[in-house]
Design a protein around this motif. Sequence first.
Motif, PDB file in Angstrom:
ATOM      1  N   LEU A  26      31.964  21.237 -31.238  1.00 54.92           N
ATOM      2  CA  LEU A  26      32.818  20.823 -30.122  1.00 54.92           C
ATOM      3  C   LEU A  26      33.512  22.012 -29.464  1.00 54.92           C
ATOM      4  O   LEU A  26      33.678  22.049 -28.239  1.00 54.92           O
ATOM      5  CB  LEU A  26      33.863  19.812 -30.613  1.00 54.92           C
ATOM      6  N   VAL A 140      42.881  23.937 -44.254  1.00 51.40           N
ATOM      7  CA  VAL A 140      42.238  24.312 -42.983  1.00 51.40           C
ATOM      8  C   VAL A 140      42.705  23.372 -41.863  1.00 51.40           C
ATOM      9  O   VAL A 140      43.175  23.823 -40.806  1.00 51.40           O
ATOM     10  CB  VAL A 140      40.690  24.256 -43.101  1.00 51.40           C
ATOM     11  N   THR A 181      42.453  19.102 -32.223  1.00 51.67           N
ATOM     12  CA  THR A 181      41.331  18.184 -32.424  1.00 51.67           C
ATOM     13  C   THR A 181      41.582  17.385 -33.696  1.00 51.67           C
ATOM     14  O   THR A 181      41.611  17.937 -34.792  1.00 51.67           O
ATOM     15  CB  THR A 181      39.992  18.936 -32.524  1.00 51.67           C
ATOM     16  N   ASN A 182      41.804  16.101 -33.516  1.00 49.79           N
ATOM     17  CA  ASN A 182      41.987  15.203 -34.658  1.00 49.79           C
ATOM     18  C   ASN A 182      40.653  14.534 -34.953  1.00 49.79           C
ATOM     19  O   ASN A 182      39.612  15.160 -34.862  1.00 49.79           O
ATOM     20  CB  ASN A 182      43.066  14.172 -34.333  1.00 49.79           C
ATOM     21  N   GLY A 228      34.945  10.545 -31.993  1.00 52.22           N
ATOM     22  CA  GLY A 228      34.211   9.691 -32.928  1.00 52.22           C
ATOM     23  C   GLY A 228      33.085  10.520 -33.509  1.00 52.22           C
ATOM     24  O   GLY A 228      33.333  11.486 -34.222  1.00 52.22           O
ATOM     25  N   MET A 234      29.085  19.954 -38.728  1.00 51.77           N
ATOM     26  CA  MET A 234      29.810  19.057 -39.635  1.00 51.77           C
ATOM     27  C   MET A 234      29.195  17.662 -39.694  1.00 51.77           C
ATOM     28  O   MET A 234      29.162  17.024 -40.739  1.00 51.77           O
ATOM     29  CB  MET A 234      31.256  18.966 -39.145  1.00 51.77           C
TER      30      MET A 234
HETATM   31  N1  LIG Z   1      31.591  16.267 -34.737  1.00 48.84           N
HETATM   32  C1  LIG Z   1      32.256  15.157 -34.913  1.00 48.84           C
HETATM   33  O1  LIG Z   1      31.675  14.062 -34.938  1.00 48.84           O
HETATM   34  C2  LIG Z   1      33.756  15.196 -35.076  1.00 48.84           C
HETATM   35  C3  LIG Z   1      34.429  13.968 -35.095  1.00 48.84           C
HETATM   36  C4  LIG Z   1      35.798  13.969 -35.215  1.00 48.84           C
HETATM   37  C5  LIG Z   1      36.490  15.157 -35.291  1.00 48.84           C
HETATM   38  N2  LIG Z   1      35.825  16.325 -35.282  1.00 48.84           N
HETATM   39  C6  LIG Z   1      36.622  17.569 -35.372  1.00 48.84           C
HETATM   40  O2  LIG Z   1      36.201  18.467 -34.385  1.00 48.84           O
HETATM   41  C7  LIG Z   1      36.533  19.793 -34.795  1.00 48.84           C
HETATM   42  C8  LIG Z   1      35.303  20.672 -34.597  1.00 48.84           C
HETATM   43  O3  LIG Z   1      34.301  20.242 -35.522  1.00 48.84           O
HETATM   44  P1  LIG Z   1      32.742  20.205 -35.150  1.00 48.84           P
HETATM   45  O4  LIG Z   1      32.300  18.803 -35.219  1.00 48.84           O
HETATM   46  O5  LIG Z   1      32.508  20.977 -33.908  1.00 48.84           O
HETATM   47  O6  LIG Z   1      32.127  20.892 -36.437  1.00 48.84           O
HETATM   48  P2  LIG Z   1      31.659  22.389 -36.699  1.00 48.84           P
HETATM   49  O7  LIG Z   1      30.533  22.757 -35.822  1.00 48.84           O
HETATM   50  O8  LIG Z   1      31.469  22.462 -38.174  1.00 48.84           O
HETATM   51  O9  LIG Z   1      32.908  23.260 -36.248  1.00 48.84           O
HETATM   52  C9  LIG Z   1      34.002  23.579 -37.071  1.00 48.84           C
HETATM   53  C10 LIG Z   1      34.513  24.931 -36.647  1.00 48.84           C
HETATM   54  O10 LIG Z   1      35.696  25.241 -37.392  1.00 48.84           O
HETATM   55  C11 LIG Z   1      35.651  26.618 -37.702  1.00 48.84           C
HETATM   56  N3  LIG Z   1      36.421  26.891 -38.927  1.00 48.84           N
HETATM   57  C12 LIG Z   1      36.285  26.283 -40.130  1.00 48.84           C
HETATM   58  N4  LIG Z   1      37.122  26.866 -41.021  1.00 48.84           N
HETATM   59  C13 LIG Z   1      37.795  27.833 -40.350  1.00 48.84           C
HETATM   60  C14 LIG Z   1      38.769  28.793 -40.725  1.00 48.84           C
HETATM   61  N5  LIG Z   1      39.242  28.870 -41.982  1.00 48.84           N
HETATM   62  N6  LIG Z   1      39.223  29.639 -39.776  1.00 48.84           N
HETATM   63  C15 LIG Z   1      38.761  29.581 -38.501  1.00 48.84           C
HETATM   64  N7  LIG Z   1      37.839  28.697 -38.084  1.00 48.84           N
HETATM   65  C16 LIG Z   1      37.357  27.856 -39.019  1.00 48.84           C
HETATM   66  C17 LIG Z   1      34.170  26.934 -37.922  1.00 48.84           C
HETATM   67  O11 LIG Z   1      33.918  28.300 -37.642  1.00 48.84           O
HETATM   68  P3  LIG Z   1      33.666  29.387 -38.817  1.00 48.84           P
HETATM   69  O12 LIG Z   1      32.900  28.686 -39.901  1.00 48.84           O
HETATM   70  O13 LIG Z   1      32.869  30.453 -38.135  1.00 48.84           O
HETATM   71  O14 LIG Z   1      35.010  29.849 -39.228  1.00 48.84           O
HETATM   72  C18 LIG Z   1      33.500  26.045 -36.897  1.00 48.84           C
HETATM   73  O15 LIG Z   1      33.241  26.717 -35.685  1.00 48.84           O
HETATM   74  C19 LIG Z   1      36.993  19.688 -36.244  1.00 48.84           C
HETATM   75  O16 LIG Z   1      38.401  19.726 -36.306  1.00 48.84           O
HETATM   76  C20 LIG Z   1      36.478  18.330 -36.670  1.00 48.84           C
HETATM   77  O17 LIG Z   1      37.229  17.771 -37.731  1.00 48.84           O
HETATM   78  C21 LIG Z   1      34.465  16.382 -35.171  1.00 48.84           C
END
Ligand SMILES: NC(=O)c1ccc[n+]([C@@H]2O[C@H](COP(=O)([O-])OP(=O)(O)OC[C@H]3O[C@@H](n4cnc5c(N)ncnc54)[C@H](OP(=O)(O)O)[C@@H]3O)[C@@H](O)[C@H]2O)c1
Length: 304
Positions: A26, A140, A181-182, A228, A234
């Motif tokens: 995202l 985190v 981002t929740n 959602g 992830m």
């Molecule tokens: N995809 C969905 O369906 C969904 C739904 C609801 C909420 N969300 C939320 O959306 C947000 C983004 O998630 P995503 O779905 O895009 O998954 P993602 O591709 O796994 O992205 C997570 C990001 O967080 C970074 N991160 C993790 N630990 C970190 C740390 N200690 N310091 C700095 N950066 C860190 C990672 O980068 P590095 O590993 O390079 O540090 C990665 O770029 C999250 O908060 C997630 O909970 C996602």
Amino acid sequence: MAHLQASNLFSVKDRVVVITGGGSGLGRIMAKALDANNVSKIFILGRREAALQETASQTLNGTVIPIQCDITSKESLETAYKAVAAQTTHVDLLVANSGIMGPMMKAPQRAADGSLPSLSTVRDELFNVPMDEFTNVMNVNVTGSYYTFLAFLPLLEAANKRRPEPQQGVLSAPTAQVIITNSIAGYNRKVPFSFAYNASKAATTHLVKMLSTNFADYGIRVNGISPGLYYSEMAEHVFKDAGLQGRGISDDSFPREMIPATRGGSEEDIGGLIVWLASNSGGYINGNIVVTDGGRISVVPAVY
Ligand SMILES: NC(=O)c1ccc[n+]([C@@H]2O[C@H](COP(=O)([O-])OP(=O)(O)OC[C@H]3O[C@@H](n4cnc5c(N)ncnc54)[C@H](OP(=O)(O)O)[C@@H]3O)[C@@H](O)[C@H]2O)c1
């Protein structure tokens, strides 16, 4: 009527933005969407340099600046803050988007015949997860988001200080904003993913409310986005489990009883949302959490 045209309503021209977790998922889409709409600079933070560079290479206008940062370390946040401060006088929008899923800690699942697993089986399964892994999710998702907010306050304040003096009858520019981002998991008691993850997202949801209230006097707006299901590192396993090859954005990718829209979130869905919140017409939004889930939370408990 020019002020009501989309080009003005949704203008993010010259904004300076910081996005954590900009190296994937995202965060990457948000960076690409803002870059495509004439922001000035987007600093993306994350631990993996190569992932950040990959995001930068995918942009149209080259406004993305990668900065390595681990949001669970105050020193790392401070170093990243200084690197950003060396390249801009202010930050209009901070998106605290980094997050992790952590270990799966599923709630008790009924078998096909409707029977429940024994309580001791459930206890063993959940108790076997090391406490550190639970704590790390909180660290985190909650602690990291909170300290990210604190780290960037001076540059957000600087954005407010450079706003032009109000003119009678003329709409003032939006004040500085933080978006966390929740997740809809934060509202979901059926725990489709994990006790730790869902509890952490409930905490960040409340954090949005607390920060927006307690920093209102400083003119810092705080909002949340609760996605959602969007394809990302992830969430990839959910798409694979559903037998989908790609991002699942076309209708009928998922059953209606799981997601009323019958599809996953698209780049347009999250890109349009971040541009709106960052834009002139997003300026009246404060203490708000926008759910972007194709109606999924409306049908919980759902299949997962
Ligand atoms: N995809 C969905 O369906 C969904 C739904 C609801 C909420 N969300 C939320 O959306 C947000 C983004 O998630 P995503 O779905 O895009 O998954 P993602 O591709 O796994 O992205 C997570 C990001 O967080 C970074 N991160 C993790 N630990 C970190 C740390 N200690 N310091 C700095 N950066 C860190 C990672 O980068 P590095 O590993 O390079 O540090 C990665 O770029 C999250 O908060 C997630 O909970 C996602």
